[in-house]
Enzyme design. Structure first.
Site, mmCIF file in Angstrom:
data_model
loop_
_atom_site.group_PDB
_atom_site.id
_atom_site.type_symbol
_atom_site.label_atom_id
_atom_site.label_comp_id
_atom_site.label_asym_id
_atom_site.label_seq_id
_atom_site.Cartn_x
_atom_site.Cartn_y
_atom_site.Cartn_z
ATOM 1 C CD GLU A 223 39.422 35.481 42.132
ATOM 2 O OE1 GLU A 223 40.471 36.070 41.815
ATOM 3 O OE2 GLU A 223 38.341 36.069 42.264
ATOM 4 C CD GLU A 404 36.660 37.221 46.183
ATOM 5 O OE1 GLU A 404 36.930 38.113 45.357
ATOM 6 O OE2 GLU A 404 37.520 36.505 46.708
HETATM 7 C C1 FCB Z 1 39.352 38.921 43.730
HETATM 8 C C2 FCB Z 1 40.183 38.446 44.905
HETATM 9 C C3 FCB Z 1 39.959 39.244 46.151
HETATM 10 C C4 FCB Z 1 39.849 40.722 45.853
HETATM 11 C C5 FCB Z 1 38.830 40.975 44.776
HETATM 12 C C6 FCB Z 1 38.626 42.433 44.447
HETATM 13 O O1 FCB Z 1 39.938 38.508 42.547
HETATM 14 O O2 FCB Z 1 39.917 37.086 45.184
HETATM 15 O O3 FCB Z 1 40.991 38.951 47.054
HETATM 16 O O4 FCB Z 1 41.096 41.215 45.516
HETATM 17 O O5 FCB Z 1 39.229 40.296 43.607
#
Ligand code: FCB
Length: 497
Positions: A223, A404
């Site tokens: 990210e 994620e």
């Molecule tokens: C993302 C991050 C991860 C975690 C989630 C909830 O943006 O990459 O580390 O904090 O959010």
């Protein structure tokens, strides 16, 4: 700087200020408090998602054979052992130890103590039936001050972890940078300094040489947008800056680092696959006006195309460059050949999806769906479908992994030793179904990692938000499978819903 950019920055700064002291928003609470914008018809998202409507004839949603069901973590959020075995300091050590920066003053010093308890955590993963585990390597464990010879004890930890995954039949997926920049490099200018991208390539090269024979998939930078937006615009993440001019130069250098790492992998001759990990946000106009459509387009540029176009098309989006202006530090910082490096061919794209964004004609954002405990997260499974199909449509059939997706819940350990997180099960079911529909419509999705395996240090939110499938009782470091973990084990066993 344009009106829209200024508005966005101000909004973000305000958001981060409220985030620091935000009241916790239960799902019902958010709706009751009127924080959900009234339903309007917007292009591309009409109506409530019906993810169960796409069932196979037997009523089940089966994923492709061998689908990589997984879970994700990152080093600073779970490892602890902040001063052990030669680990240096990272920007997150500095930031979390600065009074007022994190909720309750929480730090990652101990976190989920995974550095010591990793064998037990590996067993948990095996018990869950995980096929893939996405974790990150702590740069300051490998190079305490961000350059020079590698710290063997740091490399050995990850070798033990990776070997333990293989022993349990779980495929390792390693992220090289999940925000824990060595503090020494920050002191030398951090990501504003072009040289940090070169240091990253050196570090990546060391890691590839040490672990390349046993890690099949590498992710470069986690990210980059969050570092830009939270670290350099909102200032509620490390390094805690509010400097728009610096922010987009940082965006460029993070992408340069990505491209240099891709090239470093190829240069070693190691066989692994590699790609970026991008948090993508489907952007929708908040109403049907032409102004909202135009503002949404530019918003999408900053949220998505600023990272996708460069990596997959070798050019930054013209509208974003025009908005930043030719005299911006970013535009002046792009050198001949940089875009060729950034667009070095990758093997896969890691997508992280949490929330949609609705944009008004004034360039502000509004909420349309209930939010989770994380006030920035609107729950909208259809956004998963939209972003996956859009990426395939606009950028070609690059293999995709979801690295994620998840939900924070106010989990508590009941007297009978259970943790009932039904809301997380509902959330995951709906998002799995949306991903399944994207697969049916041709998206080459190969794996899905739930965020997160364990409850952990949620950055400036500290330990209050619990995102894990596995509950961590921090005082004892006991692990308890939540109801969602049991449910997920069945999903994996059935390869679907
Ligand atoms: C993302 C991050 C991860 C975690 C989630 C909830 O943006 O990459 O580390 O904090 O959010």
């Amino acid at each position: 700087m344009s009106l829209l950019t200024r508005r966005r920055l101000l909004r973000r700064a305000a958001l981060s200020a409220t985030a620091a002291g935000a009241a916790r928003n239960g799902l019902a609470g958010a709706a009751a408090a009127g924080t959900v914008a009234s339903a309007t018809t917007v292009a591309g998202c009409d109506g409530t998602p019906d993810p169960d409507g796409e069932a196979d004839p037997d009523g089940a949603l089966r994923f492709p054979p061998g689908f990589g069901w997984g879970a994700a973590t990152s080093a600073y959020q779970i490892e602890g052992a902040a001063k052990e075995d030669g680990r240096g300091e990272s920007v997150w050590d500095t930031f979390s130890h600065t009074p007022g920066r994190t909720r309750n003053g929480d730090t990652g010093d101990v976190a989920a103590d995974h550095y010591h308890r990793y064998p037990q955590d590996l067993d948990l993963m095996r018990d869950l039936g995980l096929r893939s585990y996405r974790f990150s390597i702590s740069w300051p464990r490998i190079q305490a001050d961000g350059s020079g010879r590698p710290n063997q004890r740091g490399l050995d930890f990850y070798r033990r972890l990776v070997d333990g995954l293989h022993e349990r039949g779980i495929a390792p997926m390693a992220t090289l940078f999940h925000w824990d920049l060595p503090q020494a490099l920050q002191d030398a200018g951090g990501w504003e300094n072009r040289d940090t991208a070169e240091r990253f390539a050196d570090y990546a090269d060391l890691v590839f040489r040490a672990l390349g024979d046993r890690v099949p998939v590498w992710l470069t930078v986690n990210e980059p947008k969050t570092v830009v937006q939270n670290g350099y615009l909102g200032g509620h993440h490390a390094p805690g800056r509010q400097d728009p001019a610096a922010a987009y130069l940082v965006a460029h250098h993070l992408q340069l680092a990505h491209g240099l790492a891709v090239r470093a992998l190829r240069a070693t001759g190691v066989e692994g696959r590699i790609g970026p990990a991008l948090n993508l946000h489907p952007c929708y106009p908040a109403d049907e006006t032409a102004e909202a459509a135009a503002a949404t387009r530019l918003y999408d540029g900053y949220e998505n195309r600023l990272y996708l176009d460069s990596i997959f098309k070798g050019a930054y989006p013209a509208d974003v460059l025009a908005d930043l202006g030719p005299e911006s530090r970013m535009v002046r910082g792009v050198r001949d050949g940089d875009l060729e490096i950034i667009s070095s061919p990758v093997d896969l794209l890691a997508v992280q999806y949490y929330t949609p964004i609705y944009v008004t004609g004034q360039g502000d954002t509004v909420r349309r769906w209930p939010t989770s405990e994380a006030e920035w997260q609107q729950i909208y499974p259809e956004g998963m479908y939209d972003i996956l199909t859009r990426v395939t449509r606009d950028y070609g059939r690059v293999p995709i992994t979801i690295t994620e997706n998840g939900l924070p819940c106010p989990d508590t350990l009941a007297a009978d030793g259970t943790v009932d997180d039904t809301a997380r099960i509902d959330f995951l079911r709906d998002h799995f179904a949306a991903a399944h529909r994207a697969v049916r419509d041709g998206v080459p999705l190969e794996s899905y990692h739930v965020w997160s395996l364990l409850d952990n240090f949620e950055w400036n939110e500290g330990y209050e938000q619990r995102w894990g499938l596995v509950y961590v009782d921090y005082p004892t470091q006991r692990r308890v499978l939540k109801r969602s973990a049991h449910w997920y084990r069945d999903v994996i066993r059935r390869n679907g819903l």
